[in-house]
Design a protein around this motif. Structure first.
Motif, PDB file in Angstrom:
ATOM      1  N   TRP A 165       0.947  -1.042  -0.127  1.00  0.00           N
ATOM      2  CA  TRP A 165       0.077  -0.120   0.145  1.00  0.00           C
ATOM      3  C   TRP A 165       0.965   1.232  -0.078  1.00  0.00           C
ATOM      4  N   LYS A 166       0.239   2.505  -0.437  1.00  0.00           N
ATOM      5  CA  LYS A 166       1.117   3.712  -0.518  1.00  0.00           C
ATOM      6  C   LYS A 166      -0.242   4.686  -0.476  1.00  0.00           C
ATOM      7  N   HIS A 167       0.171   5.846   0.075  1.00  0.00           N
ATOM      8  CA  HIS A 167      -0.869   6.907   0.271  1.00  0.00           C
ATOM      9  C   HIS A 167      -1.371   7.329  -1.129  1.00  0.00           C
ATOM     10  N   PRO A 196      -2.440   6.006  -9.020  1.00  0.00           N
ATOM     11  CA  PRO A 196      -3.671   7.025  -8.277  1.00  0.00           C
ATOM     12  C   PRO A 196      -4.366   7.849  -9.388  1.00  0.00           C
ATOM     13  N   ARG A 197      -5.664   8.347  -8.889  1.00  0.00           N
ATOM     14  CA  ARG A 197      -6.163   9.387  -9.578  1.00  0.00           C
ATOM     15  C   ARG A 197      -5.854  10.494  -9.045  1.00  0.00           C
ATOM     16  N   VAL A 204     -10.722   0.383   2.829  1.00  0.00           N
ATOM     17  CA  VAL A 204     -10.073   0.080   3.718  1.00  0.00           C
ATOM     18  C   VAL A 204      -9.751   1.317   4.741  1.00  0.00           C
ATOM     19  N   PRO A 205     -10.452   1.494   5.897  1.00  0.00           N
ATOM     20  CA  PRO A 205     -10.422   2.634   6.839  1.00  0.00           C
ATOM     21  C   PRO A 205      -8.951   3.036   7.031  1.00  0.00           C
ATOM     22  N   HIS A 206      -8.827   4.356   6.919  1.00  0.00           N
ATOM     23  CA  HIS A 206      -7.611   5.104   7.029  1.00  0.00           C
ATOM     24  C   HIS A 206      -6.893   4.515   8.272  1.00  0.00           C
ATOM     25  N   SER A 222      -3.682  12.815  -4.401  1.00  0.00           N
ATOM     26  CA  SER A 222      -3.827  11.615  -5.001  1.00  0.00           C
ATOM     27  C   SER A 222      -4.849  10.725  -4.123  1.00  0.00           C
ATOM     28  N   LEU A 223      -5.680   9.877  -4.874  1.00  0.00           N
ATOM     29  CA  LEU A 223      -6.742   9.107  -4.324  1.00  0.00           C
ATOM     30  C   LEU A 223      -6.874   7.898  -5.354  1.00  0.00           C
ATOM     31  N   PRO A 224      -7.235   6.648  -4.473  1.00  0.00           N
ATOM     32  CA  PRO A 224      -7.480   5.343  -5.343  1.00  0.00           C
ATOM     33  C   PRO A 224      -8.815   5.681  -6.206  1.00  0.00           C
ATOM     34  N   ALA A 225      -8.704   5.066  -7.484  1.00  0.00           N
ATOM     35  CA  ALA A 225      -9.997   5.361  -8.363  1.00  0.00           C
ATOM     36  C   ALA A 225     -11.266   4.879  -7.719  1.00  0.00           C
TER      37      ALA A 225
END
Length: 285
Positions: free
Chosen positions: A7-9, A35-36, A65-67, A100-103
């Motif tokens: 995982w990565k931010h 990332p998006r 996936v909770p932060h 940056s965020l996951p799709a």
């Protein structure tokens, strides 16, 4: 035997892979999805760009996936980020930032403390601006209006910690940005047993039109309680603690509360604040 994920931010965690370790090394390979990008601009109604806070919610309830499951070391156990919040970010003096965020599908709020409106201005009837990042990057253009007249008043936080304090991992630049983004006017530096001057950081980040600072420290003996002293001179040559008050008295006895107050006054402090007086490490006579 282990279950392993990478995982990565800004990216979604990979699927878990099984791993069994014995006496021989083992290797796993993971591929992280790109990332998006969420681009946010903020300006004041009838004005120019300004700092702000950006809160990104997962659109369909709790995030996949909770932060809090992804953070290795932070103060979040004291104030955990809710499971439906994907990101809390900050826009600086330029009024523009990229995150940056996951799709996925998100709902975005932009704010700047209680003096300003929230984007979208239909909040809370509309919980936020919907942004679909499943197939492409997204943009939020926020306009915030001052809705409370605070002429003649300033907002301030008189008890602030950042990386110079042993109980904080927030760097000074981010601390200044959080203050400006939440609409505070004055940041009083009170790191534990360290004198901190935020003025250079505020100037370097272009936040001077939005934020002022006061140099100070939190004197922190374990026996007599904790006390904020400000303003104080900042000793740039003292790389350890900026010239903080030596409440331990060097090789002598720990200073009494009266002696701490006197020493602080002698250093230039005009305000002495008794911290968490009714809680742990509260002040004593």
């Amino acid at each position: 035997s282990y279950q392993v994920s990478a995982w990565k931010h800004g990216r979604a965690p990979t699927a878990k892979q099984s791993l069994t370790l014995s006496t021989s090394p083992a290797t796993l390979a993971f591929t992280l999805e790109p990332p998006r990008k969420l681009n946010v601009t903020v300006r004041e109604a009838n004005g120019g760009p300004m700092p702000a806070k950006v809160t990104v919610f997962c659109a369909n309830g709790p995030c996949a996936v909770p932060h809090k499951q992804l953070v290795l070391y932070t103060d979040t156990p004291k104030d955990e980020q809710p499971d439906d919040v994907a990101l809390i970010g900050w826009v600086g003096a330029s009024g523009a930032a990229e995150f940056s965020l996951p799709a996925g599908q998100y709902v975005v709020l932009v704010s700047r403390g209680p003096e300003y409106s929230i984007h979208p201005n239909t909040f809370p009837t509309v919980p936020g601006q919907a942004v679909d990042l499943r197939t492409a990057d997204g943009t939020v253009d926020a306009v915030l209006a001052r809705v409370i007249d605070t002429t003649g008043w300033v907002s301030a936080d008189l008890h602030t910690h950042a990386v110079n304090s042993p109980d904080s991992i927030v760097d000074n630049q981010l601390r200044a940005l959080t203050f400006a983004g939440d609409g505070l006017d004055v940041l009083v530096a009170t790191d534990h047993d360290a004198v901190t001057d935020y003025a250079p950081v505020i100037a370097q980040t272009g936040l001077s039109p939005f934020l002022s600072s006061v140099v100070g420290e939190e004197v922190s003996p374990m026996e007599w309680g904790h006390y904020n002293l400000f303003p104080l001179p900042f000793d740039a040559a003292n790389k350890v603690n900026g010239g903080a008050l030596d409440w331990a008295g060097g090789e002598g006895a720990t200073l009494s509360v009266a002696e701490i107050f006197a020493a602080g006054r002698a250093m230039g402090a005009r305000t002495i604040q008794i911290n968490h007086a009714r809680g742990s490490l509260g002040g004593v006579p």
